[in-house]
Design an enzyme around this catalytic site. Structure first.
Site, mmCIF file in Angstrom:
data_model
loop_
_atom_site.group_PDB
_atom_site.id
_atom_site.type_symbol
_atom_site.label_atom_id
_atom_site.label_comp_id
_atom_site.label_asym_id
_atom_site.label_seq_id
_atom_site.Cartn_x
_atom_site.Cartn_y
_atom_site.Cartn_z
ATOM 1 N N ARG A 205 0.777 -1.462 0.080
ATOM 2 C CA ARG A 205 -0.074 0.061 0.144
ATOM 3 C C ARG A 205 0.873 1.270 0.046
ATOM 4 O O ARG A 205 1.847 1.416 0.793
ATOM 5 C CB ARG A 205 -0.805 0.141 1.318
ATOM 6 C CG ARG A 205 -1.878 -1.228 1.320
ATOM 7 C CD ARG A 205 -2.818 -1.018 2.266
ATOM 8 N NE ARG A 205 -3.567 -2.407 2.233
ATOM 9 C CZ ARG A 205 -4.536 -2.734 3.417
ATOM 10 N NH1 ARG A 205 -4.933 -1.828 4.255
ATOM 11 N NH2 ARG A 205 -5.431 -3.921 2.884
ATOM 12 N N ARG B 262 2.020 0.731 10.450
ATOM 13 C CA ARG B 262 1.443 1.215 8.855
ATOM 14 C C ARG B 262 2.846 1.092 8.071
ATOM 15 O O ARG B 262 3.592 1.959 8.195
ATOM 16 C CB ARG B 262 0.708 2.809 9.122
ATOM 17 C CG ARG B 262 0.134 2.937 7.970
ATOM 18 C CD ARG B 262 -0.561 4.224 8.134
ATOM 19 N NE ARG B 262 -1.688 4.264 9.093
ATOM 20 C CZ ARG B 262 -2.803 3.961 8.933
ATOM 21 N NH1 ARG B 262 -3.348 3.428 7.623
ATOM 22 N NH2 ARG B 262 -3.881 3.807 9.798
ATOM 23 N N GLU C 221 -6.561 -1.680 15.336
ATOM 24 C CA GLU C 221 -7.260 -2.576 14.226
ATOM 25 C C GLU C 221 -6.382 -3.644 13.949
ATOM 26 O O GLU C 221 -5.241 -3.214 13.492
ATOM 27 C CB GLU C 221 -7.839 -1.750 13.131
ATOM 28 C CG GLU C 221 -8.272 -2.620 11.967
ATOM 29 C CD GLU C 221 -8.739 -1.853 10.661
ATOM 30 O OE1 GLU C 221 -8.920 -0.499 10.688
ATOM 31 O OE2 GLU C 221 -8.816 -2.554 9.523
ATOM 32 N N SER D 217 -10.429 -6.561 9.848
ATOM 33 C CA SER D 217 -11.639 -6.108 9.386
ATOM 34 C C SER D 217 -12.410 -6.850 8.548
ATOM 35 O O SER D 217 -11.910 -7.530 7.595
ATOM 36 C CB SER D 217 -11.145 -4.867 8.422
ATOM 37 O OG SER D 217 -12.295 -3.719 8.411
ATOM 38 N N ARG E 161 1.014 -6.401 12.440
ATOM 39 C CA ARG E 161 0.213 -5.896 13.478
ATOM 40 C C ARG E 161 0.368 -6.948 14.690
ATOM 41 O O ARG E 161 0.449 -6.872 15.956
ATOM 42 C CB ARG E 161 -0.919 -5.510 13.290
ATOM 43 C CG ARG E 161 -0.919 -4.215 12.563
ATOM 44 C CD ARG E 161 -2.269 -3.477 12.320
ATOM 45 N NE ARG E 161 -2.050 -2.194 11.534
ATOM 46 C CZ ARG E 161 -3.092 -1.491 11.373
ATOM 47 N NH1 ARG E 161 -4.040 -1.395 11.695
ATOM 48 N NH2 ARG E 161 -2.636 -0.361 10.371
#
Length: 427
Positions: free
Chosen positions: A261, A276, A348, A351, A390
């Site tokens: 990303r 991130r 988070e 999801s 994460r």
RNA sequence: GGAGAGAUGGCCGAGAGGUUGAAGGCACUCGCCUGCUAAGCGAGUAAGGGGGUUUAAAGCCUCCUUCGAGGGUUCGAAUCCCUCUCUCUCCGCCA
């Protein structure tokens, strides 16, 4: 993609649904365009029907007849008119398509109305936050102390938001991937997939990344291919353009893939640590279901992801996203948030979404019940099970000791060659 | 990267400008027949879109589109021409 027929019949409902997402959209223009489209289509079809009929008669005609020549000239003119109208029609259709591709999914009725993440709903919490006898450190500090996370060298090799994992850090990534895949394939009934990490623009359009979010992805212009931002893309598109057998549904797929990303527009958010990154590992879960079973399947999908956290004994909570926080393709989303004691926050880590027929309509994924009946669009669901980087961060923070070492969660030890504790690496 | 061959319905496969949305086979569905099974006989089975019918859906009627994708020639294209994509074979390169 929104169903144009549904919009035609429920314009007010659609408008309200978009508004709940914070999107003001005037449906009138689109409906007018659609009406124009149908009018021209009717005209073109009438002309084509006439031409077909006459042409068929020509097959039997004598080619030298005067009548034939006159009629032939007439048809030539009609053909010109047809191609003129066809051009206009395809322009209109392109405009409609373009508009529809840029509109988000409609939220499900069970989704709370709200403007942003502050209005998300807490569904449940699990696990007990550990009492620390010392000040718990954030994972990037622990990673540095142990010599298993190297941010400087990541930036040197690529750029910021790239990290090198070393020794037990790298091993931990691999162990988690293996553990998660084993759980989902052996106990939850998912089929493991190893898909391409580069996909074409049609595939990206199928799941909703394109045309709107091209900026968020790494693109190889030479070949027209995109690096996948999530395995949801190749997994969901596996059956693009296919008509599936209803008896085989639901299909359940899992894949470990790296995800890429660009994180454009997220400057300043999560700049420290591995939360991130431009490249990260994730184990993804995807289901392809019949419409009537998709919401039950969403609940069990969330449960499948939760099970990973439970076995790792990491405290977490389940959040139901409100309309304003919902992703582009999703009708309903639960987030799993893991507890990070070093940062004193929930983050988070998964999801899980039901996209209903939004992606299925774009990717043309349908199913048919037996012989009879028309093909219907499937529902597609996806969820992280889990984001691996994460999870590493969560393990480092939750399992840290006063001396800087980190206990290896019990379920991971078989995957780490029996290692019980990560201690500082002589670099 | 070079040379050649190909792409047709759920699958195999014919078709080489005119009622061909597409022969034939396989598979599947329904019916008949038969102790059972197999065989046999009959009927049927692509998708998308527009309009009509219906409270609505299903169904039915009707028209249009689709033979890898896009463009062209023609009154008319699965069939002829151009471009692209993909697959296969051989050569080269390569983990």
């Amino acid at each position: 993609m929104l169903d144009l027929k549904f919009l035609r019949e429920n314009p007010e409902e659609v408008k309200k649904a978009f508004l709940s997402r914070g999107l003001e959209f005037e449906v009138g223009d689109l409906l007018a365009l659609d009406e124009k489209r149908r009018r021209i289509l009717g005209e073109v079809e009438g002309l084509r029907s006439y031409r077909n009929r006459v042409s068929r008669e020509f097959a039997k005609a004598k080619f030298e007849d005067k009548e034939f020549l006159v009629e032939k000239e007439k048809i030539r003119e009609i053909s010109e008119k047809i191609s003129h109208l066809e051009k206009e029609l395809s322009q209109i259709e392109e405009e409609i398509e373009n508009t529809l591709l840029n509109l988000p999914n409609l939220p499900h009725s069970s989704v709370p109305i709200g403007k942003d993440e502050t209005e998300n709903q807490l569904i449940r919490s699990w696990g007990k936050k550990r009492d620390f006898s010392f000040e718990p450190l954030p994972h990037w500090e622990i990673g540095k102390i142990l010599g298993i996370l190297d941010f400087e060298r990541g930036a040197k090799l690529a750029k910021s938001r790239f990290t090198v994992s070393m020794g037990a850090g790298a091993q931990l990534e691999r162990a988690l991937i293996q553990f998660m895949l084993d759980l989902h394939t052996k106990e939850h009934g998912y089929v493991e997939v190893w898909p391409p990490l580069l996909v074409n623009s049609q595939t990206m359009t199928g799941t909703g990344q394109l045309p709107k979010f091209g900026e968020d992805m790494f693109f190889c212009s030479e070949d027209g291919l995109y690096l996948i931002p999530t395995a949801e893309v190749p997994l969901t598109n596996l059956h693009a353009g296919e008509i599936l057998d209803g008896n085989q549904l639901p299909l359940k797929y899992t894949a470990y893939t790296p995800c890429f990303r660009r994180e454009a527009g997220s400057y300043g958010r999560d700049t420290r640590g591995i939360i991130r990154q431009h490249q990260f590992n994730k184990v993804e879960l995807v289901k392809i279901t019949k419409p009537e079973q998709s919401y039950d399947e969403l609940e069990s999908l969330v449960g499948d992801a939760e099970e990973v956290l439970k076995r790792l004994e990491l405290p977490y909570r389940v959040i139901l996203l409100c309309t304003g926080d919902l992703g582009f393709s999703s009708a309903k989303t639960y987030d799993l948030e893991v507890w990070l004691p070093g940062e004193n926050t929930y983050k988070e880590i998964s999801s899980c979404s039901n996209c209903e027929d939004f992606q299925a309509r774009r990717a043309k994924i349908r199913y048919k019940e037996g012989q009879a009946g028309k093909p219907r669009l499937v529902h597609t669901l996806n969820g992280s099970g889990l984001a691996v980087g994460r999870t590493v961060a969560a393990i480092l923070e939750n399992y840290q000791e006063a001396d800087g070492s980190v206990i290896v969660p019990e379920v991971l030890r078989p995957y780490m060659g029996g290692l019980k504790k990560i201690v500082s690496r002589e670099s």
